[in-house]
Design a protein around this motif. Sequence first.
Motif, PDB file in Angstrom:
ATOM      1  N   THR A   3       0.843  -1.184   0.000  1.00 54.06           N
ATOM      2  CA  THR A   3       0.000   0.000   0.000  1.00 54.06           C
ATOM      3  C   THR A   3       0.881   1.238   0.000  1.00 54.06           C
ATOM      4  O   THR A   3       1.757   1.368   0.863  1.00 54.06           O
ATOM      5  CB  THR A   3      -0.920   0.018   1.233  1.00 54.06           C
ATOM      6  N   PRO A   6       0.459   7.466   2.406  1.00 51.15           N
ATOM      7  CA  PRO A   6      -0.541   8.511   2.135  1.00 51.15           C
ATOM      8  C   PRO A   6       0.078   9.690   1.406  1.00 51.15           C
ATOM      9  O   PRO A   6       1.233  10.061   1.642  1.00 51.15           O
ATOM     10  CB  PRO A   6      -1.020   8.907   3.536  1.00 51.15           C
ATOM     11  N   PHE A  11      -6.044  13.359   6.187  1.00 53.33           N
ATOM     12  CA  PHE A  11      -7.075  13.083   5.178  1.00 53.33           C
ATOM     13  C   PHE A  11      -7.840  14.348   4.830  1.00 53.33           C
ATOM     14  O   PHE A  11      -8.184  14.586   3.673  1.00 53.33           O
ATOM     15  CB  PHE A  11      -8.032  12.007   5.691  1.00 53.33           C
ATOM     16  N   ARG A 285      -3.493   8.839  -8.429  1.00 56.14           N
ATOM     17  CA  ARG A 285      -4.176   9.059  -7.161  1.00 56.14           C
ATOM     18  C   ARG A 285      -5.080  10.281  -7.290  1.00 56.14           C
ATOM     19  O   ARG A 285      -4.768  11.234  -8.005  1.00 56.14           O
ATOM     20  CB  ARG A 285      -3.132   9.224  -6.056  1.00 56.14           C
ATOM     21  N   SER A 313     -14.434   4.007  -1.765  1.00 51.33           N
ATOM     22  CA  SER A 313     -13.396   3.014  -1.464  1.00 51.33           C
ATOM     23  C   SER A 313     -13.948   1.604  -1.572  1.00 51.33           C
ATOM     24  O   SER A 313     -13.211   0.660  -1.890  1.00 51.33           O
ATOM     25  CB  SER A 313     -12.805   3.258  -0.073  1.00 51.33           C
ATOM     26  N   GLN A 314     -15.251   1.459  -1.327  1.00 51.82           N
ATOM     27  CA  GLN A 314     -15.874   0.145  -1.478  1.00 51.82           C
ATOM     28  C   GLN A 314     -15.974  -0.258  -2.950  1.00 51.82           C
ATOM     29  O   GLN A 314     -16.141  -1.439  -3.265  1.00 51.82           O
ATOM     30  CB  GLN A 314     -17.275   0.155  -0.850  1.00 51.82           C
ATOM     31  N   GLN A 318      -9.345   4.679  -4.120  1.00 52.67           N
ATOM     32  CA  GLN A 318      -8.665   5.220  -2.952  1.00 52.67           C
ATOM     33  C   GLN A 318      -8.655   6.739  -3.054  1.00 52.67           C
ATOM     34  O   GLN A 318      -7.845   7.320  -3.771  1.00 52.67           O
ATOM     35  CB  GLN A 318      -7.230   4.704  -2.845  1.00 52.67           C
ATOM     36  N   GLU A 320      -7.674  10.117  -1.670  1.00 57.29           N
ATOM     37  CA  GLU A 320      -6.574  10.474  -0.776  1.00 57.29           C
ATOM     38  C   GLU A 320      -6.953  11.511   0.265  1.00 57.29           C
ATOM     39  O   GLU A 320      -6.287  11.607   1.305  1.00 57.29           O
ATOM     40  CB  GLU A 320      -5.398  10.990  -1.597  1.00 57.29           C
ATOM     41  N   ARG A 373     -11.606   3.592   9.387  1.00 59.14           N
ATOM     42  CA  ARG A 373     -11.521   2.892   8.096  1.00 59.14           C
ATOM     43  C   ARG A 373     -10.082   2.747   7.627  1.00 59.14           C
ATOM     44  O   ARG A 373      -9.817   2.028   6.672  1.00 59.14           O
ATOM     45  CB  ARG A 373     -12.291   3.682   7.028  1.00 59.14           C
ATOM     46  N   THR A 375      -8.319   5.077   6.089  1.00 58.52           N
ATOM     47  CA  THR A 375      -8.407   5.582   4.729  1.00 58.52           C
ATOM     48  C   THR A 375      -7.433   6.720   4.494  1.00 58.52           C
ATOM     49  O   THR A 375      -7.355   7.653   5.291  1.00 58.52           O
ATOM     50  CB  THR A 375      -9.838   6.088   4.443  1.00 58.52           C
ATOM     51  N   GLY A 376      -6.705   6.665   3.379  1.00 59.32           N
ATOM     52  CA  GLY A 376      -5.906   7.768   2.870  1.00 59.32           C
ATOM     53  C   GLY A 376      -5.015   8.387   3.920  1.00 59.32           C
ATOM     54  O   GLY A 376      -4.407   7.707   4.742  1.00 59.32           O
ATOM     55  N   ARG A 379      -4.413   7.907   7.947  1.00 61.97           N
ATOM     56  CA  ARG A 379      -3.481   7.046   8.656  1.00 61.97           C
ATOM     57  C   ARG A 379      -2.327   7.836   9.233  1.00 61.97           C
ATOM     58  O   ARG A 379      -1.603   7.353  10.084  1.00 61.97           O
ATOM     59  CB  ARG A 379      -2.930   5.969   7.693  1.00 61.97           C
TER      60      ARG A 379
END
Length: 383
Positions: A3, A6, A11, A285, A313-314, A318, A320, A373, A375-376, A379
């Motif tokens: 992965t 970020p 985020f 991205r 994201s589902q 992704q 960012e 989650r 996400t992006g 983190r």
Amino acid sequence: MITPAPLFQSFFLAGFECSTHRNMSRRRLDMIASTRHDLLALEDYCQLAEHGIRTARDGLRWHLIETSPGRYDWNSLLPMLRAAEATRTQVMWDLCHYGWPDDLDAFSPAFVDRFARFSAAFARLHVEETGRAPFACPINEMSFIAFSGGDMARSSPHATGRGMDLKRNLIRAAAAATRAVREVAPGARFAAIDPVIHIVPRHPGEAAEVRAHNASQWQAWDMLAGREAPELGGAEDLLDVVGVNYYWNNQWLNHAEPLSVFDAARYRPFRELLAETAARYAPRRIFVAETSIEGAPRPTWLRYVTEEALAASQLGVQVEGVCLYPVISHFGWDEDRYCENGLFELTPLHGRRQVFRPLAEELARLQGQVAARGTGGGRAAAG
């Protein structure tokens, strides 16, 4: 599969309104000065950090910096650049946000050459000041400038019927600037930022017109990537990060009113627009580069956009980050109406911006949701 790290330090991003064009009455705007961000940059960046926002969009004021051709006065930028460094705020710098020096013709080859040299000079300054290559948006919203300034005479350069000519020259300038910056700072990153839209015909007779208008939203990105009109200098490697701007009125009935998000039959979920953008420009991205609404609905709108970004994201997208743009409420471009659309209100109290608490509370709740989650940039938020 590894992965990638970020793209952003948080985020949620904050965007400082930095438009410098001449408005409908030909009056030069300087939104950084009118919001006092030039005087309060250090305080503004510190206040963002208090809300968990460590990444911002900010801008250069080209007309103040290039005081005569090839002569650069960086005094309008250095306090903001140094404030960002002092607060460890990651900044994406808009090199041209609607405005340019008065002696430049935006349709001319000289515009392309001057902008490339200006961009390279900024890159050198950034490396000297920070030791790092910059993250830049060369020209913000090329499609919108072409429409507003090239077709509708609502902003610089106040032309009509020349939108395509203007767009093509802006693409030439953005491509030349990207290459010029990379020569100075090979590690530079670039965002190409434009609105995503969805128009619905009022009747079947408008279907072809609407299809063409909806398809036009991709044109600037396609040109920059060299997929369309490669003679302008575009190439796939010039399209780096894709930024999508999305406001409450980015979907509308053709030649009529904006669509309501509750109009399930005609309103297209934002997650689908994000997914379509991501698929078209994969593997690049993407992020939401601007979003806001005025007044009391501010928290509700941010919740909608953020939850749609998470839902994307589902679908394998992704996203960012999401940028609250503008982060400071301000007076309108063409009148003195106060636009209450920010996390912070315009007038500071004892050197600090007053906070619109309902939006701040919703932002904090959403930050928790994003963190849960993984996400992006969430983190790496608040680090």
